[in-house]
Design an enzyme around this catalytic site. Structure first.
Site, PDB file in Angstrom:
ATOM      1  N   TRP A   1      -2.718  15.219 -19.907  1.00 33.41           N
ATOM      2  CA  TRP A   1      -2.366  16.641 -19.744  1.00 33.41           C
ATOM      3  C   TRP A   1      -1.001  16.916 -20.366  1.00 33.41           C
ATOM      4  O   TRP A   1      -0.114  16.055 -20.320  1.00 33.41           O
ATOM      5  CB  TRP A   1      -2.316  16.995 -18.260  1.00 33.41           C
ATOM      6  CG  TRP A   1      -3.545  17.703 -17.777  1.00 33.41           C
ATOM      7  CD1 TRP A   1      -3.690  19.042 -17.569  1.00 33.41           C
ATOM      8  CD2 TRP A   1      -4.815  17.122 -17.428  1.00 33.41           C
ATOM      9  NE1 TRP A   1      -4.964  19.321 -17.125  1.00 33.41           N
ATOM     10  CE2 TRP A   1      -5.675  18.161 -17.035  1.00 33.41           C
ATOM     11  CE3 TRP A   1      -5.309  15.822 -17.437  1.00 33.41           C
ATOM     12  CZ2 TRP A   1      -6.986  17.937 -16.638  1.00 33.41           C
ATOM     13  CZ3 TRP A   1      -6.609  15.594 -17.032  1.00 33.41           C
ATOM     14  CH2 TRP A   1      -7.437  16.649 -16.651  1.00 33.41           C
ATOM     15  N   SER A   2      -0.859  18.136 -20.865  1.00 33.94           N
ATOM     16  CA  SER A   2       0.337  18.448 -21.645  1.00 33.94           C
ATOM     17  C   SER A   2       1.637  18.429 -20.832  1.00 33.94           C
ATOM     18  O   SER A   2       2.540  17.641 -21.118  1.00 33.94           O
ATOM     19  CB  SER A   2       0.158  19.811 -22.327  1.00 33.94           C
ATOM     20  OG  SER A   2       1.356  20.248 -22.887  1.00 33.94           O
ATOM     21  N   TRP A   3       1.792  19.334 -19.843  1.00 29.93           N
ATOM     22  CA  TRP A   3       3.122  19.352 -19.205  1.00 29.93           C
ATOM     23  C   TRP A   3       3.301  18.164 -18.270  1.00 29.93           C
ATOM     24  O   TRP A   3       4.439  17.750 -18.025  1.00 29.93           O
ATOM     25  CB  TRP A   3       3.497  20.706 -18.629  1.00 29.93           C
ATOM     26  CG  TRP A   3       2.938  21.172 -17.313  1.00 29.93           C
ATOM     27  CD1 TRP A   3       1.756  20.866 -16.744  1.00 29.93           C
ATOM     28  CD2 TRP A   3       3.589  22.088 -16.405  1.00 29.93           C
ATOM     29  NE1 TRP A   3       1.611  21.540 -15.562  1.00 29.93           N
ATOM     30  CE2 TRP A   3       2.714  22.299 -15.314  1.00 29.93           C
ATOM     31  CE3 TRP A   3       4.805  22.769 -16.406  1.00 29.93           C
ATOM     32  CZ2 TRP A   3       3.029  23.151 -14.253  1.00 29.93           C
ATOM     33  CZ3 TRP A   3       5.117  23.616 -15.351  1.00 29.93           C
ATOM     34  CH2 TRP A   3       4.245  23.801 -14.291  1.00 29.93           C
ATOM     35  N   ASP A   4       2.202  17.564 -17.803  1.00 32.20           N
ATOM     36  CA  ASP A   4       2.333  16.319 -17.024  1.00 32.20           C
ATOM     37  C   ASP A   4       2.978  15.231 -17.877  1.00 32.20           C
ATOM     38  O   ASP A   4       3.758  14.416 -17.382  1.00 32.20           O
ATOM     39  CB  ASP A   4       0.950  15.817 -16.573  1.00 32.20           C
ATOM     40  CG  ASP A   4       0.220  16.809 -15.687  1.00 32.20           C
ATOM     41  OD1 ASP A   4      -0.064  17.919 -16.163  1.00 32.20           O
ATOM     42  OD2 ASP A   4      -0.076  16.481 -14.523  1.00 32.20           O
TER      43      ASP A   4
ATOM     44  N   TYR B   1     -14.715  14.428 -15.990  1.00 31.30           N
ATOM     45  CA  TYR B   1     -13.894  15.622 -15.721  1.00 31.30           C
ATOM     46  C   TYR B   1     -14.642  16.837 -16.230  1.00 31.30           C
ATOM     47  O   TYR B   1     -15.232  16.804 -17.310  1.00 31.30           O
ATOM     48  CB  TYR B   1     -12.529  15.522 -16.428  1.00 31.30           C
ATOM     49  CG  TYR B   1     -11.662  16.746 -16.184  1.00 31.30           C
ATOM     50  CD1 TYR B   1     -10.983  16.900 -14.979  1.00 31.30           C
ATOM     51  CD2 TYR B   1     -11.560  17.760 -17.142  1.00 31.30           C
ATOM     52  CE1 TYR B   1     -10.220  18.039 -14.737  1.00 31.30           C
ATOM     53  CE2 TYR B   1     -10.794  18.887 -16.907  1.00 31.30           C
ATOM     54  CZ  TYR B   1     -10.127  19.027 -15.707  1.00 31.30           C
ATOM     55  OH  TYR B   1      -9.376  20.151 -15.471  1.00 31.30           O
TER      56      TYR B   1
ATOM     57  N   GLN C   1      -0.083  24.651 -22.310  1.00 31.30           N
ATOM     58  CA  GLN C   1       0.618  24.654 -21.019  1.00 31.30           C
ATOM     59  C   GLN C   1       2.109  24.896 -21.288  1.00 31.30           C
ATOM     60  O   GLN C   1       2.531  24.874 -22.446  1.00 31.30           O
ATOM     61  CB  GLN C   1       0.409  23.301 -20.311  1.00 31.30           C
ATOM     62  CG  GLN C   1      -0.798  23.288 -19.377  1.00 31.30           C
ATOM     63  CD  GLN C   1      -0.871  22.026 -18.538  1.00 31.30           C
ATOM     64  OE1 GLN C   1      -0.402  20.970 -18.947  1.00 31.30           O
ATOM     65  NE2 GLN C   1      -1.496  22.125 -17.366  1.00 31.30           N
TER      66      GLN C   1
ATOM     67  N   GLY D   1      -0.072  26.371 -15.706  1.00 38.19           N
ATOM     68  CA  GLY D   1       0.184  25.162 -14.925  1.00 38.19           C
ATOM     69  C   GLY D   1       0.190  25.461 -13.425  1.00 38.19           C
ATOM     70  O   GLY D   1       0.019  24.579 -12.615  1.00 38.19           O
TER      71      GLY D   1
ATOM     72  N   ASP E   1      -2.002  27.006 -11.676  1.00 36.05           N
ATOM     73  CA  ASP E   1      -3.350  27.517 -11.920  1.00 36.05           C
ATOM     74  C   ASP E   1      -3.882  28.596 -10.998  1.00 36.05           C
ATOM     75  O   ASP E   1      -4.349  29.630 -11.421  1.00 36.05           O
ATOM     76  CB  ASP E   1      -4.342  26.354 -11.876  1.00 36.05           C
ATOM     77  CG  ASP E   1      -4.050  25.309 -12.932  1.00 36.05           C
ATOM     78  OD1 ASP E   1      -2.933  25.283 -13.458  1.00 36.05           O
ATOM     79  OD2 ASP E   1      -4.949  24.514 -13.221  1.00 36.05           O
TER      80      ASP E   1
ATOM     81  N   ARG F   1      -9.195  23.734  -3.193  1.00 35.84           N
ATOM     82  CA  ARG F   1      -9.432  24.028  -4.612  1.00 35.84           C
ATOM     83  C   ARG F   1      -9.789  25.509  -4.803  1.00 35.84           C
ATOM     84  O   ARG F   1     -10.076  26.218  -3.838  1.00 35.84           O
ATOM     85  CB  ARG F   1     -10.570  23.146  -5.140  1.00 35.84           C
ATOM     86  CG  ARG F   1     -10.261  21.657  -5.119  1.00 35.84           C
ATOM     87  CD  ARG F   1      -9.265  21.215  -6.165  1.00 35.84           C
ATOM     88  NE  ARG F   1      -9.674  21.503  -7.539  1.00 35.84           N
ATOM     89  CZ  ARG F   1      -8.937  21.235  -8.609  1.00 35.84           C
ATOM     90  NH1 ARG F   1      -7.745  20.692  -8.486  1.00 35.84           N
ATOM     91  NH2 ARG F   1      -9.364  21.518  -9.813  1.00 35.84           N
TER      92      ARG F   1
ATOM     93  N   GLU G   1       0.011  14.664  -4.993  1.00 39.75           N
ATOM     94  CA  GLU G   1       0.013  15.756  -5.985  1.00 39.75           C
ATOM     95  C   GLU G   1       0.748  16.983  -5.426  1.00 39.75           C
ATOM     96  O   GLU G   1       1.510  17.634  -6.117  1.00 39.75           O
ATOM     97  CB  GLU G   1      -1.453  16.088  -6.305  1.00 39.75           C
ATOM     98  CG  GLU G   1      -1.648  17.105  -7.403  1.00 39.75           C
ATOM     99  CD  GLU G   1      -3.136  17.387  -7.651  1.00 39.75           C
ATOM    100  OE1 GLU G   1      -3.987  16.829  -6.916  1.00 39.75           O
ATOM    101  OE2 GLU G   1      -3.441  18.168  -8.574  1.00 39.75           O
TER     102      GLU G   1
END
Ligand code: 2M8
Length: 449
Positions: free
Chosen positions: A35-38, A85, A110, A175, A177, A212, A408
């Site tokens: 994942w991008s910002w992760d 996923y 992101q 991000g 979400d 969720r 998380e």
């Protein structure tokens, strides 16, 4: 063992366990790709324990950058099965690009946290010896034009409102979400529930449905992807063609912060005029955030729906993040610090105003505490010399993770861990919080420019 040493060891172990050989997964259970910002948050922690991996992680992500400059929000691992996923590569149908095979990534973005991460990894490199310092310089050289291309894509192609701000075209791009900040804009997006007959949600197999997004929201998320995808992921006439086009205060704060980090990087690489341009851009974005997203009545930053022109009435955690902007006016800094420390939020900050009707203490981004946004709030407190609150926040975050584990996200009242255990950015930012008690050094990074 001293609690700090224990936390350090467990955090380093999480980063180790989530390392795949080329990049780090956010968590082994729910998020089996990159994942991008992760990637950026993980690099900030890896800087302390394994800088070579920090750079490798950033490099893996930017190797998947699109020719138009966008950095995909997920880079799919070809070795991971399609059904691990959802929505996976087959749903996104991204064509081959830049020598990469088709279906290698998503077409969303992101928040561009990577310039700041690269700067942080570089800053810490010297502590690992001459070899690491040399590598840091080489990696900065490689990354700099790619980071600039990302800023240009966001600042140009994504300026759908013509205001100098980047728009997001999907809540996943924020991000944050499932934040209530998107509810009003999202309510106008058609929810085709039959999509959930065609496609199977995978998140509900591995996490609690009460945490969720609802099925209605999930159907909207899928519909938005389909619309953007079927338009070839083009950003032309976005506000006419796409039902969700929003200016987010957190996303744009990260965009401005990236310009400031790029100014530092350009300085190191010997490009003083570019450094000057980056600082000017950061000022321009800060002015646009203030002009477009500040509501003098609520004394808070809100998301703006570009299509309707309306500001969201919600006070989400994203509205606190402009605190990280060094050029923010004093009155706004005071108002945000008051909000951070008031009962609406409090330290550590939950992801939504506790007093708002949409607040939900378990559901994803609608109330729980997340470490990454708290890390950004702390950065803002330091940038504005609020040392006392910053120290209090640092202690509160470390206590939370130490007592409950590298989850998380966390329940905003009890602190119990929610979502995936052994989550990379929680571990990575814990390392940074443990290492960095020297608060003023942070603020100086910006003031020296
Ligand atoms: C969450 O987002 C993904 C979609 O991108 C999901 O819900 O499946 C968010 O918390 C996001 O900020 C984060 O980058 C991602 C991976 O940790 O998970």
């Amino acid at each position: 063992m001293h609690p700090d040493a224990e936390l350090w060891r467990s955090a380093a172990a999480v980063l180790d366990q989530n390392w795949t050989g080329r990049y780090i997964v956010p968590s082994r259970t729910l998020y089996p790709h990159q994942w991008s910002w992760d990637t950026a948050f993980a690099a900030i922690g890896l800087a302390y324990v394994n800088p070579a991996r920090a750079w490798r992680n950033l490099r893996s992500l930017f190797e998947a950058q699109w020719p138009d400059g966008r950095v995909p929000h997920i880079v799919f691992d070809p070795d991971v099965p399609e059904d691990a996923y959802f929505p996976g590569p087959r749903f996104w149908r991204v064509p081959a690009y830049a020598g990469r095979p088709a279906r290698g990534s998503t077409g969303l973005v992101q928040p561009p946290m990577h310039a700041l991460a690269a700067w942080e990894v570089y800053r810490h490199a010297a502590a690992h010896g001459a070899g690491a310092a040399q590598q840091a310089r080489t990696e900065l050289d490689w990354l700099y034009p790619r980071l600039v291309a990302q800023q240009e894509f966001l600042g140009d192609r994504r300026d759908a409102g013509g205001s100098g701000l980047a728009s997001i075209v999907h809540p996943w791009e924020s991000g944050l979400d499932n934040s209530p900040a998107w509810d009003e804009a999202l309510a106008t997006v058609p929810a085709d529930l039959s999509l959930l007959d065609t496609y199977q949600r995978r998140d509900l197999d591995v996490s609690d449905a009460t945490h969720r997004p609802t099925d209605t929201d999930y159907a909207r998320y899928l519909g938005l992807v389909e619309n953007y995808r079927d338009g070839g992921y083009s950003d032309n006439d976005l506000s006419l063609r796409h039902p969700f086009v929003v200016e987010c205060p957190a996303f744009n704060t990260v965009l401005a912060t990236a310009e400031l980090a790029l100014a530092q990087i350009a300085g190191v690489l010997g490009h003083p005029s570019a450094a000057h341009r980056h600082r000017e851009r950061a000022q321009g974005i800060t002015a646009a955030i203030t002009h477009r997203l500040w509501d003098p009545e609520s004394e808070f930053f809100h998301a703006r729906d570009v299509r309707s022109g309306r500001l969201s009435p919600e006070r989400g955690v994203g509205g606190l993040l402009p605190l990280a902007l060094p050029d923010l006016a004093g009155a706004q800094v005071d108002a945000l610090v008051a909000a951070v420390t008031s009962y609406r939020f409090g330290l550590p900050v939950p992801s939504h105003d506790r007093t708002g009707p949409a607040f939900d203490d378990r559901r994803y981004w609608r109330g729980p505490v997340w470490i990454n946004v708290n890390w950004l709030v702390r950065r803002g407190l330091l940038v504005h010399g609020r040392r006392h609150e910053a120290d209090e926040l640092r202690r509160a975050l470390l206590r939370l993770v130490h007592r409950n584990g590298h989850y998380e996200y966390f329940h905003p009242e009890t602190g119990s861990g929610l979502g995936s255990p052994a989550f990379s950015w929680t571990a990575a930012l814990s390392l940074d919080l443990l290492a960095d008690s020297s608060a003023p050094a942070y603020a100086r990074v910006f003031q020296a420019t």
